[in-house]
Design an enzyme around this catalytic site. Sequence first.
Site, PDB file in Angstrom:
ATOM      1  N   GLU A  31      -6.367  -1.262  -6.901  1.00  0.00           N
ATOM      2  CA  GLU A  31      -5.479  -0.329  -7.592  1.00  0.00           C
ATOM      3  C   GLU A  31      -4.409  -1.163  -8.316  1.00  0.00           C
ATOM      4  O   GLU A  31      -3.698  -1.940  -7.678  1.00  0.00           O
ATOM      5  CB  GLU A  31      -4.782   0.612  -6.603  1.00  0.00           C
ATOM      6  CG  GLU A  31      -5.683   1.687  -6.045  1.00  0.00           C
ATOM      7  CD  GLU A  31      -4.941   2.622  -5.078  1.00  0.00           C
ATOM      8  OE1 GLU A  31      -5.203   3.830  -5.134  1.00  0.00           O
ATOM      9  OE2 GLU A  31      -4.126   2.134  -4.267  1.00  0.00           O
ATOM     10  N   ASN A  91      -4.884   6.237  -0.913  1.00  0.00           N
ATOM     11  CA  ASN A  91      -4.237   6.663   0.327  1.00  0.00           C
ATOM     12  C   ASN A  91      -3.603   8.043   0.205  1.00  0.00           C
ATOM     13  O   ASN A  91      -3.483   8.757   1.199  1.00  0.00           O
ATOM     14  CB  ASN A  91      -3.194   5.631   0.772  1.00  0.00           C
ATOM     15  CG  ASN A  91      -3.865   4.375   1.317  1.00  0.00           C
ATOM     16  OD1 ASN A  91      -5.002   4.409   1.747  1.00  0.00           O
ATOM     17  ND2 ASN A  91      -3.157   3.266   1.292  1.00  0.00           N
ATOM     18  N   HIS A 137      -3.018  -3.621  -5.537  1.00  0.00           N
ATOM     19  CA  HIS A 137      -3.356  -3.196  -4.179  1.00  0.00           C
ATOM     20  C   HIS A 137      -4.842  -3.418  -3.907  1.00  0.00           C
ATOM     21  O   HIS A 137      -5.698  -2.679  -4.380  1.00  0.00           O
ATOM     22  CB  HIS A 137      -2.984  -1.714  -3.989  1.00  0.00           C
ATOM     23  CG  HIS A 137      -3.285  -1.194  -2.621  1.00  0.00           C
ATOM     24  ND1 HIS A 137      -3.657   0.113  -2.382  1.00  0.00           N
ATOM     25  CD2 HIS A 137      -3.282  -1.814  -1.409  1.00  0.00           C
ATOM     26  CE1 HIS A 137      -3.872   0.269  -1.087  1.00  0.00           C
ATOM     27  NE2 HIS A 137      -3.645  -0.878  -0.481  1.00  0.00           N
ATOM     28  N   SER A 149       0.831  -1.212   0.000  1.00  0.00           N
ATOM     29  CA  SER A 149       0.000   0.000   0.000  1.00  0.00           C
ATOM     30  C   SER A 149       0.861   1.255   0.000  1.00  0.00           C
ATOM     31  O   SER A 149       0.337   2.359  -0.068  1.00  0.00           O
ATOM     32  CB  SER A 149      -0.922   0.009   1.229  1.00  0.00           C
ATOM     33  OG  SER A 149      -0.141  -0.075   2.406  1.00  0.00           O
TER      34      SER A 149
END
Length: 282
Positions: free
Chosen positions: A152, A190, A140, A119
Site C-alpha cells: 500500500e 486493514n 506499507h 500500518s
Amino acid sequence: MNINTVGIIGAGTMGNGIAQACAVSGIQVVMIDIAQAAVDKGLATVAKSLDRLIAKEKITEADKAAALVRIKGSTSYDDLKGAELVIEAATENHELKNKILKQLDALLAPEVLIATNTSSISITQLAAVTQRPERFVGMHFFNPVPMMALVEIIRGLQTSDATHDAVKDLALRLGKSPITVKNAPGFVVNRILVPMINEAFFVLAEGLATPEDIDAGMRLGCNHPIGPLALADMVGLDVCLAVMEVYLEQFGDSKYRPCPLLREYVAAGHLGRKTGRGVYTY
C-alpha cells in the site's frame, strides 16, 4: 528519481523482509537497528529465508550469496548517507517513529525520500514532523514481505507526485503489486479486514456457529485462505482490539465498536498464538 540504495530502520520481521526483497531485486541495502544482536538476528533471518527459496528452487546458491552481499547491517545512522530512500520499519509506536524521523530528517540530504512502513499511524501527521513533508510517503508492506505481493503506497496530504511515483516504481522493481491509498485510519486492507474479524467475534458471541464453522464458512464460501478467527489468533487479539479502538475514536462511528467478547479474551490474556491461547488453543 532512480533508487539504487535503500536504508531500512529496524531489522525485525518487517525490516529484514523488506531488506531481502530489495537485495534479491539487485538494490543495495543498509539495515539499521539499535543493537548489533538485533542486526545479526535480522541478517540470519534473511539467510534462512533465502535457504527456503533455494529448497523450493526459486533461487540459486549464487543468487543467495549475491543478495547477502548487498545488505549491510549497521547500528550507525551515518551509514545511511548514500541512500536515496530510507524506509522506517520500527515498532508501531508513535513517539518512537517521531523520534526516528526527526533524526533521519536532520541527517539526510534534503532530496532523500523517507517512507514509513506503519500500518496504522497517520502519514500526514508523521510527515509534519519532518522538514520534507512533500518527500514523505507511506510504504506499507505485508507480512511475510518476501511472499506477499501487495504494497500500500499511502499519500499524506503533503506527499508530492514525484515522491509517490518514485516509490511506486521501486515497489514494481521489487516484483510487488502496489496500490495507491489516501491517508485514513487503517488505509485500505486493514480498514476492511479488522472490522470483518470484529464481526466474526460478534457472530461467535451470539452463538450463531462454532469457531471452526465460522472459519470454514469464510474459507469455503469466500475463498479466504484462513478464517477470520484463526487469522485474529495469528495477528494477536490485542492488536485487533487496539485497531478497532483507533477506528472508533477517529471515525466516531459506532459501527467500529469492538465486540465485548474480543475485549473479554484480551482481558483474560488469551491473545492468540503468541500466548498459546486465543479463540483456539495452540
